[in-house]
Design a protein around this motif. Sequence first.
Motif, PDB file in Angstrom:
ATOM      1  N   UNK A   9       0.801  -1.222   0.000  1.00 45.25           N
ATOM      2  CA  UNK A   9       0.000   0.000   0.000  1.00 45.25           C
ATOM      3  C   UNK A   9       0.835   1.273   0.000  1.00 45.25           C
ATOM      4  N   UNK A  10       1.940   1.274   0.737  1.00 41.31           N
ATOM      5  CA  UNK A  10       2.739   2.501   0.802  1.00 41.31           C
ATOM      6  C   UNK A  10       3.419   2.810  -0.533  1.00 41.31           C
ATOM      7  N   UNK A  11       3.705   1.771  -1.314  1.00 46.62           N
ATOM      8  CA  UNK A  11       4.306   1.995  -2.631  1.00 46.62           C
ATOM      9  C   UNK A  11       3.244   2.221  -3.706  1.00 46.62           C
ATOM     10  N   UNK A  12       2.096   1.568  -3.548  1.00 46.96           N
ATOM     11  CA  UNK A  12       1.044   1.653  -4.556  1.00 46.96           C
ATOM     12  C   UNK A  12       0.269   2.962  -4.497  1.00 46.96           C
ATOM     13  N   UNK A  13       0.208   3.566  -3.327  1.00 45.94           N
ATOM     14  CA  UNK A  13      -0.480   4.853  -3.157  1.00 45.94           C
ATOM     15  C   UNK A  13       0.378   5.723  -2.244  1.00 45.94           C
ATOM     16  N   UNK A  14       1.530   6.163  -2.762  1.00 49.40           N
ATOM     17  CA  UNK A  14       2.475   6.884  -1.900  1.00 49.40           C
ATOM     18  C   UNK A  14       1.915   8.164  -1.282  1.00 49.40           C
ATOM     19  N   UNK A  15       1.016   8.844  -1.975  1.00 45.72           N
ATOM     20  CA  UNK A  15       0.455  10.076  -1.407  1.00 45.72           C
ATOM     21  C   UNK A  15      -0.386   9.776  -0.172  1.00 45.72           C
ATOM     22  N   UNK A  16      -1.143   8.692  -0.214  1.00 43.16           N
ATOM     23  CA  UNK A  16      -1.936   8.304   0.958  1.00 43.16           C
ATOM     24  C   UNK A  16      -1.014   7.938   2.119  1.00 43.16           C
ATOM     25  N   UNK A  17       0.049   7.202   1.816  1.00 45.12           N
ATOM     26  CA  UNK A  17       0.981   6.815   2.865  1.00 45.12           C
ATOM     27  C   UNK A  17       1.700   8.037   3.437  1.00 45.12           C
ATOM     28  N   UNK A  18       2.093   8.974   2.575  1.00 45.15           N
ATOM     29  CA  UNK A  18       2.738  10.209   3.050  1.00 45.15           C
ATOM     30  C   UNK A  18       1.798  10.986   3.962  1.00 45.15           C
ATOM     31  N   UNK A  19       0.508  10.972   3.640  1.00 48.88           N
ATOM     32  CA  UNK A  19      -0.477  11.654   4.472  1.00 48.88           C
ATOM     33  C   UNK A  19      -0.598  10.972   5.828  1.00 48.88           C
ATOM     34  N   UNK A  20      -0.611   9.641   5.826  1.00 47.78           N
ATOM     35  CA  UNK A  20      -0.644   8.893   7.093  1.00 47.78           C
ATOM     36  C   UNK A  20       0.613   9.169   7.907  1.00 47.78           C
ATOM     37  N   UNK A  21       1.757   9.226   7.238  1.00 44.03           N
ATOM     38  CA  UNK A  21       3.012   9.523   7.923  1.00 44.03           C
ATOM     39  C   UNK A  21       2.998  10.940   8.497  1.00 44.03           C
ATOM     40  N   UNK A  22       2.466  11.900   7.739  1.00 44.88           N
ATOM     41  CA  UNK A  22       2.362  13.279   8.225  1.00 44.88           C
ATOM     42  C   UNK A  22       1.412  13.342   9.426  1.00 44.88           C
ATOM     43  N   UNK A  23       0.327  12.598   9.359  1.00 45.75           N
ATOM     44  CA  UNK A  23      -0.602  12.505  10.484  1.00 45.75           C
ATOM     45  C   UNK A  23       0.133  11.990  11.725  1.00 45.75           C
ATOM     46  N   UNK A  24       0.929  10.949  11.542  1.00 46.14           N
ATOM     47  CA  UNK A  24       1.694  10.376  12.645  1.00 46.14           C
ATOM     48  C   UNK A  24       2.653  11.406  13.256  1.00 46.14           C
ATOM     49  N   UNK A  25       3.284  12.187  12.422  1.00 44.28           N
ATOM     50  CA  UNK A  25       4.195  13.239  12.918  1.00 44.28           C
ATOM     51  C   UNK A  25       3.423  14.305  13.694  1.00 44.28           C
ATOM     52  N   UNK A  26       2.239  14.683  13.212  1.00 46.20           N
ATOM     53  CA  UNK A  26       1.395  15.646  13.921  1.00 46.20           C
ATOM     54  C   UNK A  26       1.005  15.087  15.286  1.00 46.20           C
ATOM     55  N   UNK A  27       0.636  13.830  15.307  1.00 40.35           N
ATOM     56  CA  UNK A  27       0.282  13.167  16.555  1.00 40.35           C
ATOM     57  C   UNK A  27       1.482  13.169  17.510  1.00 40.35           C
ATOM     58  N   UNK A  28       2.682  12.948  16.981  1.00 40.93           N
ATOM     59  CA  UNK A  28       3.891  12.991  17.807  1.00 40.93           C
ATOM     60  C   UNK A  28       4.105  14.354  18.439  1.00 40.93           C
TER      61      UNK A  28
END
Length: 159
Positions: A9-28
């Motif tokens: 999923x992270x390779x097939x839809x990198x923008x979605x994964x980047x958004x999830x990663x950005x969400x995780x950083x915000x949560x941090x």
Amino acid sequence: MSEERRVHLSRSAPEAYKTLDAFSKTVGTIAAEAGIDGRLKELVQIHASQLNGCAFCVRVHVDRAVAAGLDADLIAQLPTWRESGVFTERERAALELAEAFTFIHDGGVPDDVYEHVGGILSEPEYVALSWILVSINAFNRVAIAGRYPVPPRVPAAQA
């Protein structure tokens, strides 16, 4: 484990994964502002990942926990935290919350858990840990669905 190829999923839809990663950083950031240290953050993420059966995320967060100063004995006690005496009252409340969020399909966060945890953690800590748990449960689902492999560790002498 099956060797079949799965959609990554992270390779097939990198923008979605980047958004999830950005969400995780915000949560941090929210967690840090609420006073959630790396130790507590990693404890709940390891435990949620264990409960979900996400070996990939357990590996990632064990490595981060070690970097945050946790030792092997403490990490090994996580599956038996209720019986173990090595966790603080605050850590125990966070681990209880981790279980409620991971098994949220079993009726939500029960009132007794909410009240118990809320009597130990401040509201900002509760909010921050809740968002950490939303985030790690999402990452667990991505890794589990894609059967992300956990390679064996290479001993330092061989590396």
